[in-house]
Design a protein around this motif. Structure first.
Motif, PDB file in Angstrom:
ATOM      1  N   LEU A 113      -3.850   9.367  14.159  1.00  0.00           N
ATOM      2  CA  LEU A 113      -3.075   8.834  13.030  1.00  0.00           C
ATOM      3  C   LEU A 113      -3.740   9.149  11.694  1.00  0.00           C
ATOM      4  O   LEU A 113      -3.066   9.394  10.694  1.00  0.00           O
ATOM      5  N   ILE A 114      -5.063   9.135  11.676  1.00  0.00           N
ATOM      6  CA  ILE A 114      -5.783   9.493  10.447  1.00  0.00           C
ATOM      7  C   ILE A 114      -5.350  10.900  10.030  1.00  0.00           C
ATOM      8  O   ILE A 114      -4.970  11.147   8.887  1.00  0.00           O
ATOM      9  N   VAL A 125       0.849  -1.202   0.000  1.00  0.00           N
ATOM     10  CA  VAL A 125       0.000   0.000   0.000  1.00  0.00           C
ATOM     11  C   VAL A 125       0.884   1.252   0.000  1.00  0.00           C
ATOM     12  O   VAL A 125       0.664   2.198  -0.773  1.00  0.00           O
ATOM     13  N   VAL A 126       1.918   1.233   0.843  1.00  0.00           N
ATOM     14  CA  VAL A 126       2.814   2.398   0.933  1.00  0.00           C
ATOM     15  C   VAL A 126       3.491   2.642  -0.421  1.00  0.00           C
ATOM     16  O   VAL A 126       3.557   3.775  -0.903  1.00  0.00           O
ATOM     17  N   ASP A 127       3.966   1.565  -1.059  1.00  0.00           N
ATOM     18  CA  ASP A 127       4.622   1.716  -2.370  1.00  0.00           C
ATOM     19  C   ASP A 127       3.660   2.338  -3.389  1.00  0.00           C
ATOM     20  O   ASP A 127       4.050   3.158  -4.210  1.00  0.00           O
ATOM     21  N   ALA A 184       5.890   7.096   8.272  1.00  0.00           N
ATOM     22  CA  ALA A 184       7.337   6.835   8.327  1.00  0.00           C
ATOM     23  C   ALA A 184       7.971   6.914   6.937  1.00  0.00           C
ATOM     24  O   ALA A 184       9.108   7.352   6.790  1.00  0.00           O
ATOM     25  N   ALA A 185       7.206   6.511   5.913  1.00  0.00           N
ATOM     26  CA  ALA A 185       7.769   6.504   4.549  1.00  0.00           C
ATOM     27  C   ALA A 185       7.540   7.836   3.833  1.00  0.00           C
ATOM     28  O   ALA A 185       7.841   7.951   2.652  1.00  0.00           O
ATOM     29  N   ASN A 186       6.990   8.800   4.552  1.00  0.00           N
ATOM     30  CA  ASN A 186       6.629  10.089   3.933  1.00  0.00           C
ATOM     31  C   ASN A 186       5.746   9.851   2.698  1.00  0.00           C
ATOM     32  O   ASN A 186       5.919  10.471   1.649  1.00  0.00           O
ATOM     33  N   ALA A 187       4.822   8.932   2.844  1.00  0.00           N
ATOM     34  CA  ALA A 187       3.925   8.597   1.731  1.00  0.00           C
ATOM     35  C   ALA A 187       2.556   9.255   1.916  1.00  0.00           C
ATOM     36  O   ALA A 187       1.589   8.854   1.276  1.00  0.00           O
ATOM     37  N   GLN A 188       2.497  10.266   2.790  1.00  0.00           N
ATOM     38  CA  GLN A 188       1.193  10.911   3.015  1.00  0.00           C
ATOM     39  C   GLN A 188       0.682  11.582   1.745  1.00  0.00           C
ATOM     40  O   GLN A 188       1.414  12.298   1.087  1.00  0.00           O
ATOM     41  N   VAL A 189      -0.597  11.311   1.460  1.00  0.00           N
ATOM     42  CA  VAL A 189      -1.316  12.067   0.445  1.00  0.00           C
ATOM     43  C   VAL A 189      -2.644  12.433   1.109  1.00  0.00           C
ATOM     44  O   VAL A 189      -2.975  11.881   2.157  1.00  0.00           O
ATOM     45  N   TYR A 190      -3.385  13.347   0.543  1.00  0.00           N
ATOM     46  CA  TYR A 190      -4.728  13.560   1.080  1.00  0.00           C
ATOM     47  C   TYR A 190      -5.524  12.295   0.824  1.00  0.00           C
ATOM     48  O   TYR A 190      -5.480  11.744  -0.273  1.00  0.00           O
ATOM     49  N   TRP A 191      -6.247  11.826   1.844  1.00  0.00           N
ATOM     50  CA  TRP A 191      -7.044  10.622   1.591  1.00  0.00           C
ATOM     51  C   TRP A 191      -8.418  10.684   2.241  1.00  0.00           C
ATOM     52  O   TRP A 191      -8.654  11.434   3.177  1.00  0.00           O
ATOM     53  N   ILE A 192      -9.273   9.840   1.667  1.00  0.00           N
ATOM     54  CA  ILE A 192     -10.673   9.719   2.099  1.00  0.00           C
ATOM     55  C   ILE A 192     -10.884   8.233   2.369  1.00  0.00           C
ATOM     56  O   ILE A 192     -10.282   7.405   1.683  1.00  0.00           O
ATOM     57  N   THR A 225      -4.936  -1.081  10.938  1.00  0.00           N
ATOM     58  CA  THR A 225      -5.056   0.240  10.300  1.00  0.00           C
ATOM     59  C   THR A 225      -4.019   1.198  10.883  1.00  0.00           C
ATOM     60  O   THR A 225      -3.355   1.941  10.161  1.00  0.00           O
ATOM     61  N   LYS A 226      -3.864   1.129  12.209  1.00  0.00           N
ATOM     62  CA  LYS A 226      -2.883   2.031  12.829  1.00  0.00           C
ATOM     63  C   LYS A 226      -1.483   1.711  12.335  1.00  0.00           C
ATOM     64  O   LYS A 226      -0.691   2.605  12.067  1.00  0.00           O
ATOM     65  N   SER A 227      -1.198   0.422  12.201  1.00  0.00           N
ATOM     66  CA  SER A 227       0.164   0.079  11.767  1.00  0.00           C
ATOM     67  C   SER A 227       0.381   0.555  10.321  1.00  0.00           C
ATOM     68  O   SER A 227       1.443   1.056   9.971  1.00  0.00           O
ATOM     69  N   LEU A 228      -0.657   0.471   9.477  1.00  0.00           N
ATOM     70  CA  LEU A 228      -0.536   0.974   8.102  1.00  0.00           C
ATOM     71  C   LEU A 228      -0.308   2.490   8.102  1.00  0.00           C
ATOM     72  O   LEU A 228       0.583   3.005   7.420  1.00  0.00           O
ATOM     73  N   LEU A 229      -1.089   3.187   8.909  1.00  0.00           N
ATOM     74  CA  LEU A 229      -0.967   4.655   8.916  1.00  0.00           C
ATOM     75  C   LEU A 229       0.404   5.076   9.444  1.00  0.00           C
ATOM     76  O   LEU A 229       1.020   6.020   8.939  1.00  0.00           O
ATOM     77  N   ARG A 230       0.899   4.334  10.435  1.00  0.00           N
ATOM     78  CA  ARG A 230       2.255   4.649  10.941  1.00  0.00           C
ATOM     79  C   ARG A 230       3.286   4.443   9.832  1.00  0.00           C
ATOM     80  O   ARG A 230       4.194   5.249   9.662  1.00  0.00           O
ATOM     81  N   ASP A 231       3.128   3.369   9.086  1.00  0.00           N
ATOM     82  CA  ASP A 231       4.084   3.100   8.000  1.00  0.00           C
ATOM     83  C   ASP A 231       3.991   4.164   6.904  1.00  0.00           C
ATOM     84  O   ASP A 231       4.996   4.535   6.294  1.00  0.00           O
ATOM     85  N   ILE A 232       2.799   4.643   6.645  1.00  0.00           N
ATOM     86  CA  ILE A 232       2.634   5.710   5.635  1.00  0.00           C
ATOM     87  C   ILE A 232       3.396   6.958   6.090  1.00  0.00           C
ATOM     88  O   ILE A 232       4.136   7.579   5.323  1.00  0.00           O
TER      89      ILE A 232
END
Ligand code: B12
Ligand code: SF4
Length: 518
Positions: free
Chosen positions: A294-295, A227-229, A270-278, A261-268
């Motif tokens: 985290l959201i 997902v992060v990739d 950490a990888a600076n993979a944040q985008v605006y999301w819904i 979900t929390k672990s996914l959001l933490r990984d996002i």
């Protein structure tokens, strides 16, 4: 072989984002074939148009996927393709529930050469191979060697090549404005909402919903890394095009397993993979403060919440008693405190609804942080427990409502009001939430927040208005803009003032004006 994947429009609203199944099947197509995608929402097409397209482009197979409300159009388009001598395979929730209809076993009117039942991740390569040698079977089902249904694992999810897919048809920035906006604050030359799934399945079994039956109550997830990739790929593409993307996590219940979900959001993060999301998350799961933190930190801007009703009796009737109307206000405040807003979805015409339900619901909504309320009618979709209950009770007035799709029209008689009264309640909800005064009030109610958040609310309200009030085409939009000119001008004035006085200090999450993580 050249394959066309086509998704029909419903003729009433334009989807703001493309359907994931097309990109997914394109990625799962065995090498040696070319796949083109056409989304009828972005590229309107009629029967003659699709027949001409398949002939001129030498298409060897057409795949069509549709929800129930688009199925009549899907069948008409399929008929046109088949008349042009090209085989059609259909898939998606409706034909999975009603394969005999698509194959003409009930009426004799056949629309598809083949149907793909359920999740087609593993059957699609087989369908393509059979079509390529002219040996399409009628039905493809995801079963193991013993004939037992098999739900695909998402652990080896394909990498969708977002960096190279042609996404022109899904850009919502008008062509003429693109070049100018490329230079605006990190680049707004394009804006696309991209569907991404991180998991499938929901065990809750709400009576009106097809999801538990279709995807099953076994929940499956992709790996965090995949997902992060995917987010990184999307983010890089937006940056290289001087544009923006937002991601819609289309999971039925994005936080169904809060730990994951929390672990996914933490990984996002950490990888600076944040985008605006819904994403769609049920209200009960948003009690969790850490999850909401985290959201917000990972780029979440809008959460879709299926509230359905403010009446616990209605909720219990449809097996959604886990929704607690008493906690809606707290949940929405928790989100708004972190600048995350909610799309709150309600259904009228439920068994305990009486005349005045819309105003009673609006009374509650007015006490919540302003977001995007949406109103619909409870609809018996095929193969749902609701459909079976209403059919057994002889309450279906249009048992095959999908044969003639009418937006916002009941297909059964409510218990405590008439069909006309239920329709009037929906109209009341939309009228009173999306009038220029209501939109101005929603924007004003966030006046303590930075301008970017208010622009976000304004644009979202203007767009969502179109779900109920036809808003297709430039003239319709000009009219809406004219009606809301006062609110728009106030914000433009404030923006210009801020800009001149150098006060436009934006926080990292300032909603619409900055590029996340750039
Ligand atoms: C995202 C979403 C939306 C988005 C928009 C759709 C979009 N652009 O993606 C929004 C929020 C706008 C939306 C709105 C609505 N939605 Co919706 N939505 C979904 C959701 C959550 C995810 C869809 C998705 O991408 N799934 C993931 C993909 C991979 O799954 P898939 O599409 O089913 O595809 C797989 C198979 O079906 C198959 N397949 C699909 N098509 C094809 C075609 C071919 C040729 C083949 C071979 C295979 C195949 O292969 C795929 C891979 O396995 C689904 C629920 C769900 N989990 O699917 C509901 C769902 C599709 N929505 C539903 C409904 C009812 C609606 C609304 C009518 C709700 C309302 N009352 O307003 C509106 C209608 C919108 C419209 N366009 O008119 C129902 C449809 C049921 C039905 N029988 O039609 C679903 C199933 C949820 C439910 N409550 O039951 N929705
Ligand atoms: S919680 Fe949502 S996805 Fe799950 S069964 Fe209920 S309506 Fe469907």
């Amino acid at each position: 072989m050249k394959i066309l994947l086509y998704s029909p429009d419903n003729g009433v609203t334009r989807n703001f984002m493309p359907h994931l199944w097309m990109f997914l099947l394109q990625s799962l197509t065995p090498p040696g074939h070319e796949v083109v995608l056409i989304d009828g929402n972005a590229q309107p097409m009629d029967e003659a148009g699709i027949a001409e397209y398949v002939r001129e482009n030498n298409i060897g197979l057409v795949g069509i996927g549709a929800m129930t409300r688009m199925i009549a159009k899907a069948y008409r388009m399929a008929d046109a393709v088949r008349s042009a001598g090209v085989p059609v395979v259909m898939g998606g929730p409706h034909v999975t529930e009603m394969p005999d209809e698509a194959l003409g076993r009930i009426t004799g009117r056949r629309h598809a050469d083949a149907v793909a039942l359920g999740e087609a991740d593993e059957t699609w390569p087989k369908i393509v191979a059979d079509a390529a040698c002219g040996q399409l079977k009628e039905t493809y089902a995801p079963v193991d060697e013993f004939g037992q249904e098999r739900k695909p694992s998402l652990q080896s999810y394909p990498a969708i090549p977002w960096d190279s897919i042609d996404l022109d048809q899904f850009n919502v920035v008008p062509k003429f404005a693109g070049p100018m906006l490329k230079r605006f604050r990190g680049g707004w030359g394009s804006f696309r909402v991209i569907p991404v799934e991180s998991g499938r399945g929901c065990p809750y079994g709400c009576e009106f919903c097809t999801v538990t039956g279709f995807f099953g109550d076994s929940i499956r997830f992709r790996t965090n890394k995949s997902v992060v990739d995917e987010l990184l790929l999307l983010k890089a593409r937006a940056k290289s095009e001087l544009g923006q993307i937002a991601v819609f996590f289309i999971d039925d219940n994005f936080a169904i397993n809060p730990k994951r979900t929390k672990s996914l959001l933490r990984d996002i993060i950490a990888a600076n993979a944040q985008v605006y999301w819904i994403a769609q998350i049920s209200a009960n799961l948003l009690r969790d403060e850490e999850l909401v933190e985290l959201i917000a930190a990972s780029g979440g801007i809008w959460i879709f919440i299926g509230m359905e009703s403010i009446d616990p009796t209605n909720l219990a009737d449809v097996n959604k008693g886990f929704n607690k109307p008493g906690e809606y206000a707290a949940v929405l405040q928790r989100l708004a405190d972190r600048n995350v807003f909610a799309i709150t979805s309600f259904m009228f015409g439920m068994d305990n609804d009486t005349v005045g339900v819309a105003e009673r619901t609006l009374e509650q909504i007015r006490t919540w942080p302003a977001g995007l309320p949406i109103f619909g009618l409870i609809t018996p979709l095929p193969a749902t427990p609701l459909y079976a209950r209403l059919e057994a009770a002889g309450r279906l007035t249009r048992p095959k409502h999908w044969e003639e799709f009418i937006p916002f029209a009941m297909a059964h008689t409510p218990l405590k009001m008439s069909i006309g009264e239920a329709h009037a309640e929906v109209r009341y909800g939309w009228d009173h939430s999306y009038s220029p005064e209501a939109i101005a009030q929603a924007v004003r109610s966030h006046s303590h927040k930075e301008l970017g958040y208010r622009i976000n609310i304004l644009i979202a309200r203007l767009c969502f208005r179109g779900i109920y009030f036809p808003q297709m085409g430039a003239m319709a939009w000009l009219k809406v803009i004219g009606e809301n000119a006062q609110t728009i001008c106030d914000m433009v004035r404030e923006g210009v003032r801020n800009w001149f006085s150098g006060l436009c200090k934006q926080s990292p999450r300032s909603a619409t004006l900055r590029t996340l993580g750039n």
